[in-house]
Design a protein around this motif. Sequence first.
Motif, PDB file in Angstrom:
ATOM      1  N   ARG A  37       4.767  35.977  -0.860  1.00  0.00           N
ATOM      2  CA  ARG A  37       3.813  36.479  -1.470  1.00  0.00           C
ATOM      3  C   ARG A  37       2.641  37.120  -0.567  1.00  0.00           C
ATOM      4  N   GLY A 391       8.932  25.878  -5.600  1.00  0.00           N
ATOM      5  CA  GLY A 391       7.609  25.830  -6.177  1.00  0.00           C
ATOM      6  C   GLY A 391       6.452  25.448  -5.221  1.00  0.00           C
ATOM      7  N   LEU A 395       2.111  27.965  -6.800  1.00  0.00           N
ATOM      8  CA  LEU A 395       2.883  28.734  -7.383  1.00  0.00           C
ATOM      9  C   LEU A 395       2.873  28.530  -8.774  1.00  0.00           C
ATOM     10  N   LEU A 396       2.720  27.069  -9.183  1.00  0.00           N
ATOM     11  CA  LEU A 396       2.471  26.712 -10.458  1.00  0.00           C
ATOM     12  C   LEU A 396       1.256  27.321 -11.198  1.00  0.00           C
ATOM     13  N   GLU A 398      -0.234  30.056 -10.110  1.00  0.00           N
ATOM     14  CA  GLU A 398      -0.053  31.370 -10.105  1.00  0.00           C
ATOM     15  C   GLU A 398       1.072  32.021 -11.523  1.00  0.00           C
ATOM     16  N   LYS A 399       1.954  31.132 -11.757  1.00  0.00           N
ATOM     17  CA  LYS A 399       2.700  31.545 -12.878  1.00  0.00           C
ATOM     18  C   LYS A 399       1.649  31.250 -14.216  1.00  0.00           C
ATOM     19  N   ALA A 402      -0.369  34.306 -14.699  1.00  0.00           N
ATOM     20  CA  ALA A 402       0.169  35.351 -14.852  1.00  0.00           C
ATOM     21  C   ALA A 402       0.776  35.422 -16.316  1.00  0.00           C
ATOM     22  N   GLY A 403       1.090  34.415 -16.660  1.00  0.00           N
ATOM     23  CA  GLY A 403       1.599  34.085 -18.003  1.00  0.00           C
ATOM     24  C   GLY A 403       0.611  33.844 -19.203  1.00  0.00           C
ATOM     25  N   GLU A 421      -1.968  39.996 -15.899  1.00  0.00           N
ATOM     26  CA  GLU A 421      -2.125  40.455 -14.497  1.00  0.00           C
ATOM     27  C   GLU A 421      -3.191  41.695 -14.127  1.00  0.00           C
TER      28      GLU A 421
END
Length: 452
Positions: A37, A391, A395-396, A398-399, A402-403, A421
């Motif tokens: 990233r 992960g 990252l958790l 970040e997801k 974005a979700g 995003e």
Amino acid sequence: MVYAVIMTTIANFEKALGRPVMWSERFVTDNSRRRKRRNQPPLKPEFVQRLRVYPHALRQGNAFYDPDRKALLFGYFQSRPASRQLQLPGSTIFTCLSHDIIAHETAHAILDGVHRRYIDPTHPDTFAFHEAFADLVALLQHFTFPEVLRSQISRTRGDLQQQNLLAQLALEFGQATGSYGSLRDALGSFDDQGNWHPRQPDPSDYETQLEPHDRGGLLVAAIFEAFVTVYQSRVERIRRIATGGSGILPPGAIHPDLVDELAAAAARTAGEVLRICIRALDYCPPMDLTFGDYLRAIITADLDQVSIDDKGYRVAFVEAFRRRGISAEEVPSMAIEDLAYERHPLGPKDPAVKVIASFLREFAASVGYLSNRRDIFNETQRFIEDDDGRGGLHLLIEKAIAGNMSRKLQKLTGLMFPAGEQKCRKLGIEYGYLAKKLASYAVGNISLARRA
């Protein structure tokens, strides 16, 4: 001397926090680490095995914690007292022989390991908090010395609001540098003629005192006042028994048995206040800490441990802060219920809760049985941000941003990231971050606490 005081201080922190003390990590350049990233910095944290201590590092009247060297440096100097009755002029004073200075600097190092960003003066309270917290640790540890405690209880007839050595920090150092008293005093101060005067709370000081040590003194005075308030309440019954119900001690020296009872109550109260103050660190924001934030952390930490405050600790803290004009932002009142951080409103079956809970259970199972500090550090780093594709908390989050879990994650954790995003990219631009896709952020640390 230095080793013994440092280990005593570390033991107090580990007992209160429920985990081993970790020194703040170093950051080193990592050219070989694959970056998945773009918003990741080209640095990786490096474990610091031990705090280095230099008892005779400086030929000056100073001692300090060096965050870059991860070391404590103590100086020595020639005494310059205001009066020969206090000290012999020209005698050598070693700061490494002062319990208060050692405990103070050790607390700086431990606090830097818990909250790395508090060493940055981003708010007038943040840097002052570093000094105040280190002073509090040193002062409250005075009550672990039975002989000194009994002596001061006997001299003050159990009234710790009077001038006493227990409220004074680094007496020898203060007198050696020209003061009539200690380096700092939680209760009062000396004038130019050597007369001690109690200090009265002034709410305007919080608006005008900006020097870190002076500003930190307001926090020290508030917490020490809360300690004295609880102590006085705790010994009220003992006084009544000793005086046949009147509660008024007769003139003269008090009975040795009464001294022992009062000293035991003072030691127990000081130990509990110290644990509350240390545990509150886990409830503080990672940066830009204010004294009001710390008050909320104190209240919440104590409420989580003790549901019924029969000794009046929480009320004593709030009243002592209020008397000095220190309040918390964004709360409707200074009531206990408003100051305490509320629990997250999501139920246990909510998808966001399940995701976070599953991650935390895995972390606890992986780290909870490790005893080696290096192993704990390495395993924790894997859970913070893992580059092998499995992960990590970074990252958790970040997801989730974005979700479609952004709003629920905000309710659960207090992290305020907009959903989607495009909004995250806009947030990054508005706040000057270099991220091109998502707002730049960092997970400072994850810690597992096991508290009795």
